[in-house]
Design a protein around this motif. Sequence first.
Motif, PDB file in Angstrom:
ATOM      1  N   ARG A 171      16.820  -8.423   2.959  1.00 29.31           N
ATOM      2  CA  ARG A 171      16.402  -6.628   2.854  1.00 29.31           C
ATOM      3  C   ARG A 171      14.469  -7.164   2.180  1.00 29.31           C
ATOM      4  N   ALA A 172      13.555  -6.314   2.404  1.00 31.36           N
ATOM      5  CA  ALA A 172      12.715  -5.897   2.283  1.00 31.36           C
ATOM      6  C   ALA A 172      12.300  -6.621   0.436  1.00 31.36           C
ATOM      7  N   VAL A 173      11.784  -7.462  -0.415  1.00 34.26           N
ATOM      8  CA  VAL A 173      11.523  -7.499  -1.891  1.00 34.26           C
ATOM      9  C   VAL A 173      10.420  -6.078  -1.921  1.00 34.26           C
ATOM     10  N   ASP A 174      10.464  -6.190  -3.323  1.00 34.31           N
ATOM     11  CA  ASP A 174       9.903  -4.648  -3.712  1.00 34.31           C
ATOM     12  C   ASP A 174       8.616  -5.066  -4.551  1.00 34.31           C
ATOM     13  N   MET A 175       7.386  -4.656  -3.192  1.00 31.25           N
ATOM     14  CA  MET A 175       6.223  -5.155  -3.364  1.00 31.25           C
ATOM     15  C   MET A 175       5.427  -4.126  -4.491  1.00 31.25           C
ATOM     16  N   GLY A 176       6.015  -2.782  -4.884  1.00 33.92           N
ATOM     17  CA  GLY A 176       5.225  -1.962  -5.818  1.00 33.92           C
ATOM     18  C   GLY A 176       4.976  -0.707  -4.680  1.00 33.92           C
ATOM     19  N   THR A 177       4.260  -0.782  -3.349  1.00 35.49           N
ATOM     20  CA  THR A 177       4.081   0.490  -2.323  1.00 35.49           C
ATOM     21  C   THR A 177       4.962  -0.083  -0.650  1.00 35.49           C
ATOM     22  N   ASP A 178       4.624   0.844  -0.460  1.00 41.14           N
ATOM     23  CA  ASP A 178       5.113   0.491   1.314  1.00 41.14           C
ATOM     24  C   ASP A 178       3.866   0.604   1.456  1.00 41.14           C
ATOM     25  N   PHE A 179       4.017   0.203   3.103  1.00 42.45           N
ATOM     26  CA  PHE A 179       2.710  -0.424   3.913  1.00 42.45           C
ATOM     27  C   PHE A 179       2.284   0.861   3.976  1.00 42.45           C
ATOM     28  N   ASP A 180       0.407  -0.246   3.883  1.00 39.45           N
ATOM     29  CA  ASP A 180       0.115   1.565   4.616  1.00 39.45           C
ATOM     30  C   ASP A 180      -0.302   2.331   3.273  1.00 39.45           C
ATOM     31  N   PHE A 181      -0.232   2.244   1.981  1.00 40.51           N
ATOM     32  CA  PHE A 181      -0.865   3.270   1.039  1.00 40.51           C
ATOM     33  C   PHE A 181      -1.618   2.674   0.429  1.00 40.51           C
ATOM     34  N   PHE A 182      -2.762   4.029   0.172  1.00 45.44           N
ATOM     35  CA  PHE A 182      -4.240   3.687   0.166  1.00 45.44           C
ATOM     36  C   PHE A 182      -4.092   4.327  -1.338  1.00 45.44           C
ATOM     37  N   GLY A 183      -4.640   3.499  -1.817  1.00 44.09           N
ATOM     38  CA  GLY A 183      -4.626   3.468  -3.257  1.00 44.09           C
ATOM     39  C   GLY A 183      -5.073   2.303  -4.402  1.00 44.09           C
ATOM     40  N   THR A 184      -5.104   2.113  -5.623  1.00 50.70           N
ATOM     41  CA  THR A 184      -5.569   1.169  -6.206  1.00 50.70           C
ATOM     42  C   THR A 184      -4.157  -0.135  -6.401  1.00 50.70           C
TER      43      THR A 184
END
Length: 253
Positions: A171-184
């Motif tokens: 399973r994908a680990v939690d990176m805080g955003t999805d791929f291609d999330f544009f933001g800080t």
Amino acid sequence: MTRRLALAATLLLAAIGCASVARPAGPVLSPAATMREAGMVAIRTVVPDIDQDIRYFGSDNFVGTRVDGYLAPHCWLKREAAEALARVERRLRESHQRLRIFDCYRPTRAVAHFMRWANDPADLATKARHYPDFDKPQLLDGYIAPVSGHSRGASVDLTLLQCDADDAACRAVDMGTDFDFFGTRANTDSAEVTALQRRNRDRLRAAMAAEGFRNYTMEWWHFTLQLEPTPGLLYDIPVDAPEPTKQDAATGP
């Protein structure tokens, strides 16, 4: 003394002029018409079971539709980058971890598609999910550009998977955003994510750095092989499925 100063100034201007002439030009479009001619390989010819989720082949991406130039959901890379990525995957598997690939080589026609989308103020269908804090023109400052390093075949977008003790149920680990999330929040060292999310990003970055990949600090998922084989060349070969090998043809579907 005045003549000496004048001569020195003349020599300095001449040197500057020579330096300007010698300055390397920007990337140029390669005449290569096939992946073989471009020196690229499909990653699954190197790691047959690597996890791929090629987002620009479908509609689950910031454009909201299949992107120009993606004819199949496959990752292609310069051979040197593919072999380096295979070493990352091999080392991660020792800890029951794996990679999931979102994008690799990207044709220049796909980049042109991104630019058309970015300059269309009426298309805001993906704003809530992919760029909630930005207006489209702001995406042209560091996120979307007329030229992409992906078109050189040595950049890859990916995340980290954690598998169980049997190397199943990854399973994908939690990176805080999805791929291609544009933001800080997507900045690799963002202070807006949790300690666990930051550790996960650091684990991915360390694994990639160990094999020569450099992270783009605005996007935790984006990495480029530092020793790029052809840093001055862009490619516009469509992303397609690799041709079947002789062994594939012999065994059948």
